[in-house]
Design a protein around this motif. Structure first.
Motif, PDB file in Angstrom:
ATOM      1  N   UNK A   1     -48.567   6.403 -31.044  1.00 11.69           N
ATOM      2  CA  UNK A   1     -49.757   6.837 -31.768  1.00 11.69           C
ATOM      3  C   UNK A   1     -49.622   8.302 -32.158  1.00 11.69           C
ATOM      4  N   UNK A   2     -49.928   8.607 -33.411  1.00  9.90           N
ATOM      5  CA  UNK A   2     -49.806   9.983 -33.906  1.00  9.90           C
ATOM      6  C   UNK A   2     -51.116  10.739 -33.674  1.00  9.90           C
TER       7      UNK A   2
ATOM      8  N   UNK B   1     -45.892  15.108 -34.000  1.00  8.54           N
ATOM      9  CA  UNK B   1     -44.895  14.742 -34.987  1.00  8.54           C
ATOM     10  C   UNK B   1     -45.255  13.497 -35.780  1.00  8.54           C
ATOM     11  N   UNK B   2     -44.476  13.246 -36.831  1.00 10.76           N
ATOM     12  CA  UNK B   2     -44.756  12.111 -37.717  1.00 10.76           C
ATOM     13  C   UNK B   2     -44.241  10.784 -37.182  1.00 10.76           C
ATOM     14  N   UNK B   3     -43.258  10.824 -36.300  1.00 13.94           N
ATOM     15  CA  UNK B   3     -42.745   9.599 -35.687  1.00 13.94           C
ATOM     16  C   UNK B   3     -42.524   9.844 -34.195  1.00 13.94           C
ATOM     17  N   UNK B   4     -43.625  10.038 -33.450  1.00 18.12           N
ATOM     18  CA  UNK B   4     -43.475  10.320 -32.023  1.00 18.12           C
ATOM     19  C   UNK B   4     -42.801   9.163 -31.292  1.00 18.12           C
ATOM     20  N   UNK B   5     -41.969   9.521 -30.336  1.00 17.05           N
ATOM     21  CA  UNK B   5     -41.222   8.526 -29.578  1.00 17.05           C
ATOM     22  C   UNK B   5     -42.192   7.707 -28.724  1.00 17.05           C
ATOM     23  N   UNK B   6     -42.081   6.371 -28.771  1.00 15.37           N
ATOM     24  CA  UNK B   6     -42.977   5.551 -27.944  1.00 15.37           C
ATOM     25  C   UNK B   6     -42.630   5.655 -26.472  1.00 15.37           C
ATOM     26  N   UNK B   7     -43.536   5.228 -25.630  1.00 10.87           N
ATOM     27  CA  UNK B   7     -43.266   5.117 -24.209  1.00 10.87           C
ATOM     28  C   UNK B   7     -42.128   4.111 -24.014  1.00 10.87           C
ATOM     29  N   UNK B   8     -41.186   4.421 -23.130  1.00 13.36           N
ATOM     30  CA  UNK B   8     -40.035   3.533 -22.959  1.00 13.36           C
ATOM     31  C   UNK B   8     -40.452   2.132 -22.518  1.00 13.36           C
TER      32      UNK B   8
END
Length: 288
Positions: A59-60, A65-72
């Motif tokens: 979720x931004x 950032x524009x493409x935040x890293x998701x939770x693993x």
């Protein structure tokens, strides 16, 4: 060890055997529906589509950032739902320049899945090689074996990441070199078509990701890539490289190219420039 790159002819043969998942990640940063439309109009038989805006990022918030890293764990659940198991071979492709394919390659490696390759030249190369085409949408189809085997999430990310705090502290006490994959005019701050602030992280070097490709749109030979990165980075290679770009996507292209060149161990700053410039307290540099 799984080859980082796979050619269309080799992929065609691989698809005749079980245990392979193919992901289509074609995308357009200016038209977020373009990738899915292209997929439904034609894709590699059996390929599943993954969306960089709705599935491959968190979720931004406007500050991450524009493409935040998701939770693993969330990403692992998504990949389990696609049918990924610890024994699955994965091939990823995009329209042709591998900017989105390299990003999913990195994410899967970060998850701990080693058997993943990028289709060299992507969809364009597949068509040029006379590859078969399937149309319409395709949903994951999990076999009983896949459901039983599942995907075990390793306790520690297999690919290193750094956050904005680490990059900020690195400005005063340099421990690594930041390598920016954006176009030269964006790096210098001459133009900025996407993010609200032009410029770059102070001290960063510039390596536009397109330089990793030859005129045919495929990756340059490993020896050529190695020579270019060594010429740019020199002795900095010994103290570590952190890759960034606008939002963490094309940074993975440089990281992938360095892996191809045998220069392994680089880290990623996932938030990249779009996260960095969201905080006015963080310094900005301009010029070459």
């Amino acid at each position: 060890m799984t080859a980082l790159l796979i050619q269309p002819e080799a992929l065609r043969e691989r698809l005749t055997r079980p245990g392979c998942l193919v992901f289509d990640v074609r995308h357009d940063l200016a038209d977020h529906q373009a990738g899915r439309r292209a997929y439904e109009a034609g894709h590699i038989p059996g390929a599943l589509y993954l969306d960089h805006e709705t599935q491959l990022c968190a979720l931004k918030t406007g500050r991450n950032g524009r493409h935040p890293l998701p939770d693993r764990a969330d990403f692992a659940a998504l990949m389990r739902a696609q049918g990924l198991t610890a024994r699955t071979d994965v091939v990823v492709y995009d329209a042709g320049n591998a900017m989105f394919a390299a990003h999913l390659w990195w994410m899967l490696r970060w998850l701990g899945h080693e058997s993943v390759s990028v289709l060299d030249g992507g969809w364009a190369a597949w068509l040029a090689a006379g590859g078969a085409v399937e149309t319409g949408a395709r949903a994951p189809s999990l076999s009983e074996a896949q459901a039983i085997q599942g995907l075990v999430l390793s306790g520690k990310p297999s690919m290193p990441v750094v956050d904005a705090r680490a990059v900020l502290s690195n400005l005063d006490e340099p421990r690594f070199t930041v390598l920016d994959a954006r176009a030269p005019e964006r790096f210098s701050g001459a133009v900025e078509p996407i993010d609200p602030v032009p410029g770059h992280i102070p001290g960063a070097l510039n390596r536009p990701f397109e330089r990793n490709l030859g005129p045919d749109g495929r990756f340059k030979p490993a020896a050529e890539l190695r020579a270019e990165f060594e010429s740019l980075l020199g002795g900095r290679l010994d103290r570590g490289i952190v890759h960034q770009c606008g939002s963490g996507i094309t940074a993975c292209h440089n990281l992938f190219a360095m892996e191809l060149a045998g220069l392994r161990g680089s880290a990623l700053y996932p938030g990249s420039w779009s996260e960095w410039c969201a905080d006015a307290a963080r310094p900005v540099a301009k010029g070459d």
